[in-house]
Design a protein around this motif. Structure first.
Motif, PDB file in Angstrom:
ATOM      1  N   HIS A 123     -11.465  -3.704   9.443  1.00  0.00           N
ATOM      2  CA  HIS A 123     -10.259  -2.990   8.772  1.00  0.00           C
ATOM      3  C   HIS A 123      -9.694  -4.882   8.083  1.00  0.00           C
ATOM      4  O   HIS A 123      -9.874  -5.460   8.925  1.00  0.00           O
ATOM      5  CB  HIS A 123      -9.455  -2.987   9.752  1.00  0.00           C
ATOM      6  CG  HIS A 123      -8.473  -2.235   9.500  1.00  0.00           C
ATOM      7  ND1 HIS A 123      -7.237  -3.561   8.636  1.00  0.00           N
ATOM      8  CD2 HIS A 123      -8.074  -1.178   8.802  1.00  0.00           C
ATOM      9  CE1 HIS A 123      -6.355  -2.460   8.153  1.00  0.00           C
ATOM     10  NE2 HIS A 123      -6.486  -1.134   8.874  1.00  0.00           N
ATOM     11  N   ARG A 147      -9.064  -1.008   3.686  1.00  0.00           N
ATOM     12  CA  ARG A 147      -7.766  -1.889   3.417  1.00  0.00           C
ATOM     13  C   ARG A 147      -7.800  -2.945   3.445  1.00  0.00           C
ATOM     14  O   ARG A 147      -7.018  -3.898   3.848  1.00  0.00           O
ATOM     15  CB  ARG A 147      -7.254  -1.423   5.371  1.00  0.00           C
ATOM     16  CG  ARG A 147      -7.252   0.104   5.317  1.00  0.00           C
ATOM     17  CD  ARG A 147      -5.628   0.467   4.375  1.00  0.00           C
ATOM     18  NE  ARG A 147      -5.303   1.552   4.453  1.00  0.00           N
ATOM     19  CZ  ARG A 147      -5.369   3.222   3.366  1.00  0.00           C
ATOM     20  NH1 ARG A 147      -6.167   2.761   2.642  1.00  0.00           N
ATOM     21  NH2 ARG A 147      -4.837   3.816   3.357  1.00  0.00           N
ATOM     22  N   ALA A 195      -0.610   4.999   1.351  1.00  0.00           N
ATOM     23  CA  ALA A 195      -1.460   5.093   2.434  1.00  0.00           C
ATOM     24  C   ALA A 195      -0.956   5.601   3.971  1.00  0.00           C
ATOM     25  O   ALA A 195       0.250   5.517   4.356  1.00  0.00           O
ATOM     26  CB  ALA A 195      -1.897   3.584   3.035  1.00  0.00           C
ATOM     27  N   LYS A 228       1.214  -1.070  -0.374  1.00  0.00           N
ATOM     28  CA  LYS A 228       0.041   0.186   0.070  1.00  0.00           C
ATOM     29  C   LYS A 228       0.919   1.392   0.381  1.00  0.00           C
ATOM     30  O   LYS A 228       0.633   2.632   0.641  1.00  0.00           O
ATOM     31  CB  LYS A 228      -0.870   0.084   1.095  1.00  0.00           C
ATOM     32  CG  LYS A 228      -2.254  -1.291   1.074  1.00  0.00           C
ATOM     33  CD  LYS A 228      -2.558  -0.798   2.169  1.00  0.00           C
ATOM     34  CE  LYS A 228      -4.097  -1.914   1.883  1.00  0.00           C
ATOM     35  NZ  LYS A 228      -4.360  -3.292   0.963  1.00  0.00           N
ATOM     36  N   GLY A 232      -9.821  -0.830  -0.358  1.00  0.00           N
ATOM     37  CA  GLY A 232      -8.765  -0.720   0.095  1.00  0.00           C
ATOM     38  C   GLY A 232      -7.969   1.325   0.878  1.00  0.00           C
ATOM     39  O   GLY A 232      -7.131   1.261   1.390  1.00  0.00           O
ATOM     40  N   ASP A 233      -9.463   1.274   0.944  1.00  0.00           N
ATOM     41  CA  ASP A 233      -9.436   2.894   1.921  1.00  0.00           C
ATOM     42  C   ASP A 233      -9.095   3.085   3.055  1.00  0.00           C
ATOM     43  O   ASP A 233      -9.401   1.562   3.354  1.00  0.00           O
ATOM     44  CB  ASP A 233     -10.244   3.880   0.653  1.00  0.00           C
ATOM     45  CG  ASP A 233     -10.233   4.178  -0.721  1.00  0.00           C
ATOM     46  OD1 ASP A 233      -9.004   4.245  -0.851  1.00  0.00           O
ATOM     47  OD2 ASP A 233     -11.455   4.910  -0.504  1.00  0.00           O
ATOM     48  N   HIS A 234      -8.820   3.986   3.641  1.00  0.00           N
ATOM     49  CA  HIS A 234      -8.735   3.815   4.852  1.00  0.00           C
ATOM     50  C   HIS A 234     -10.134   3.395   5.147  1.00  0.00           C
ATOM     51  O   HIS A 234     -11.999   3.888   5.228  1.00  0.00           O
ATOM     52  CB  HIS A 234      -8.304   4.945   5.283  1.00  0.00           C
ATOM     53  CG  HIS A 234      -7.780   5.107   6.927  1.00  0.00           C
ATOM     54  ND1 HIS A 234      -9.341   5.852   7.765  1.00  0.00           N
ATOM     55  CD2 HIS A 234      -7.093   5.050   7.546  1.00  0.00           C
ATOM     56  CE1 HIS A 234      -8.309   5.208   8.974  1.00  0.00           C
ATOM     57  NE2 HIS A 234      -7.111   5.010   9.049  1.00  0.00           N
TER      58      HIS A 234
END
Length: 645
Positions: free
Chosen positions: A188, A213, A34, A11, A142-144
């Motif tokens: 998560h 994520r 990230a 990431k 895949g974002d926070h």
């Protein structure tokens, strides 16, 4: 001079560049990715052009800024750098990215950059339609988690509180929030490898789920968790690593534009425009095709009973045959053909995307309830119409219904005459067969030859045939809808209207065209013999409209459970669609959203009415009649959300 590309595991992306002006350093390492991964590799931070140690205070400020930007639904990237001293890394130093021979820790954190990446304008409406249709949308990104939750709330995937929201509102630690109290959950990806089966059950019991994520490989775990609950799972993916999940899912959907060749090979379906809303349109089309097939089958099967019963009466009761096999073929291959096909052109019903999905294991094309509807309900009414018309014609020809039983044996024999007495109403009574009609036995008044009997019976058979055509008018109209009234659906299917006209005209041609009468054994019957069929056609229409009204007023009752032939509306497991973060469209902005008040995935809740909320943000919603075709015009864009009340 060297680069480590971004991948879903690290990431982050790293590159090494030569410096031109710096005297102390020959190269500089720059890293982006990230923010939480970048900050973990940093020991210093740059403030106003000066480098300071990265202490807890600065880490807290970093987290606050990160949460603020992520909470706005923006994608956030972290940046860091590290100058390499010339004494250790000469100008001609060979960097090895496989076996790293350069430092990757102790970097200097430079800052955050947020990108406005709004979802497509069509996504919120598509998600709403999925929820109304009983389909759960699970977001995998895949974002926070903060960014993922914000985006999920913008598009309506999350409409309730998560545990973090409850803890923040009540000022308590997340661990103290009562388990199961939150409606939505954000998981998560780093936690998934440690999840036990009971943890998966707890997560999947939430109606609104977001996985953040995550890596493409973890999609497979999510698919298996859904399938372990006997859910039908559709998965979207575009990368090579998505292939196992696409193959495992019940329906794998690959992206036609951004998808790799491997993902397209593994998928069951390819989305040509890479638009999530197209999946929803596909669901609606699939439901429409299935509905119309069942409607066509129900219509076709109904006429089997009035076609079979004449032969049963002929064999068991000795009744002169009410319907010939030639006329049965005229119905099945002639008058019923175009009307049955016309139901394939029927438009979607108004509630097609507001009902729960069918149970794939029990709700087949032909079910026991459909057989009951076609044979034991509508079929019996049609058989009654045929026999009533048959007896009316024969009564006008002089035969009481009671005198007809037992006359089938000998009716078509040319050398036998049927002798009868005449009662006070000039009706035949006490009929029996004798050899020929040259003489009439003592005590009898009339003798009917085979030719006379044939003419009488042909008139009755033609009337029976016409009555089936007429009651099929009503059958065609009631098969247009599952449980909505015809007044709600309306007569907008031109092919169906043509089918009604075509079967009527074909019946007229068969009855009143001389050369066709000779071929098919019909007769030019009086117009009054068309009327009994109209009575029974109206009867079956009123019966079915009353049945549908009762189902709408008393959902889940005995009538629905036993007569709703399109599929049982009972509780079944909710299907899931696993999708990535909604694709963005440059220049678009997230529309306003409001919390749903009807949750179709909950089997015990049913809507009693539907309305549309129309409002220009940020004004208070106003309620308008659902029958309104659109929201009122306004200088600012109106947002419409259909929901139950």
């Amino acid at each position: 001079v060297a680069e480590i590309p971004f991948n879903s595991t690290n990431k982050w992306q790293l590159s090494i560049h030569k410096t031109v002006e710096a005297a102390e350093s020959s190269h500089i390492i720059v890293m982006k990715g990230a923010p939480e991964r970048i900050i973990d590799r940093c020991s210093h931070i740059m403030l106003n052009g000066e480098i300071h140690p990265l202490d807890e205070t600065q880490r807290r400020k970093f987290q606050e800024a990160y949460d603020t930007l992520g909470g706005m639904g923006e994608r956030v990237l972290g940046f860091a750098q590290l100058p390499l001293p010339r004494s250790e890394f000469a100008d001609d130093f060979e960097f090895n990215t496989d076996k790293t021979n350069f430092p990757m820790e102790g970097l200097t954190f430079v800052g955050l950059i947020s990108l406005i990446d709004p979802p497509r304008e069509t996504v919120p409406d598509a998600v709403r339609k999925c929820k109304e249709a009983g389909i759960r949308v699970i977001m995998v990104t895949g974002d926070h988690p903060t960014t993922a939750k914000a985006i999920a709330k913008q598009v309506g995937i999350i409409t309730g509180d998560t545990e973090d929201d409850i803890a923040k509102r009540e000022g308590i630690p997340v661990e103290q929030v009562e388990r199961g109290r939150a409606r939505g959950i954000v998981v998560h990806g780093g936690e998934m490898k440690d999840l036990q089966p009971e943890d998966w059950d707890f997560i999947m019991n939430h109606p609104e789920i977001v996985f953040a994520r995550t890596s493409p490989q973890q999609k497979l775990l999510i698919v298996e968790a859904c399938q372990n609950r006997n859910e039908i799972v559709a998965v979207t993916g575009d990368g090579v690593n998505d292939s196992p999940a696409l193959k495992k899912a019940d329906i794998g959907v690959a992206m036609g534009i951004a998808g790799s060749d491997v993902s397209k090979e593994a998928a069951d379906m390819i989305l040509l425009d890479d638009n999530f809303a197209s999946i929803v349109n596909g669901v609606e089309e699939g439901r429409l095709i299935f509905d119309n097939l069942k409607k066509s089958i129900a219509y076709t099967l109904s006429s089997n009973i009035p076609e079979i019963f004449p032969f049963l009466a002929f064999i068991t009761l000795g009744l002169p045959l009410p319907l010939t096999t030639v006329l049965i073929l005229c119905i099945d291959l002639g008058t019923d053909m175009i009307p049955a096909i016309s139901l394939a052109y029927e438009l979607p019903e108004l509630d097609i995307m507001r009902r729960r999905p069918r149970n794939a294991k029990t709700d087949r094309l032909v079910t026991s309830r459909l057989i009951s509807f076609s044979y034991l309900q509508i079929g019996l009414i049609q058989a009654m119409a045929g026999f009533f018309t048959y007896f009316v014609v024969l009564y006008d020809q002089g035969f009481n219904a009671s005198e007809l039983f037992g006359l089938a044996d000998g009716w078509e024999e040319e050398d036998r005459g049927l002798i009868c007495k005449l009662d006070s109403d000039d009706k035949f009574t006490g009929c029996k067969y004798q050899d020929g009609c040259s003489t009439v036995a003592s005590g009898f008044d009339v003798c009917l030859t085979e030719g006379m009997r044939d003419t009488i019976l042909k008139n009755a058979q033609t009337a029976y045939f016409v009555s089936i055509i007429i009651v099929q008018w009503g059958d065609l109209l009631i098969c247009k809808t599952r449980k909505l009234s015809l007044l709600q659906q309306r007569m907008v299917n031109n092919v169906l209207s043509f089918g009604l006209c075509s079967e009527t005209l074909l019946g007229i041609f068969l009855c009143y065209t001389p050369f066709l009468r000779a071929v098919f054994g019909t007769r030019a019957i009086k117009f009054i013999y068309w009327l009994p069929g109209l009575i029974f056609s109206a009867l079956e229409f009123v019966y079915d409209e009353s049945r549908k009204l009762y189902i709408r007023l008393h959902p889940g009752g005995w009538v629905e459970s036993n007569t709703y032939w399109q599929g049982r509306l009972g509780s079944i497991n909710t299907p899931s669609v696993i999708v990535p973060r909604p694709h963005s469209k440059p220049g678009s902005r997230p529309p306003a959203w409001e919390e749903q008040t009807y949750f179709p995935w909950h089997s015990s809740l049913r809507p009693c009415a539907s309305v549309i909320s129309c409002y220009p943000p940020p004004r208070i919603p106003r309620q308008v009649d659902r029958s309104a075709p659109s929201c009122p015009s306004h200088s600012t864009p109106w947002n419409c959300v259909t929901h139950g009340t």
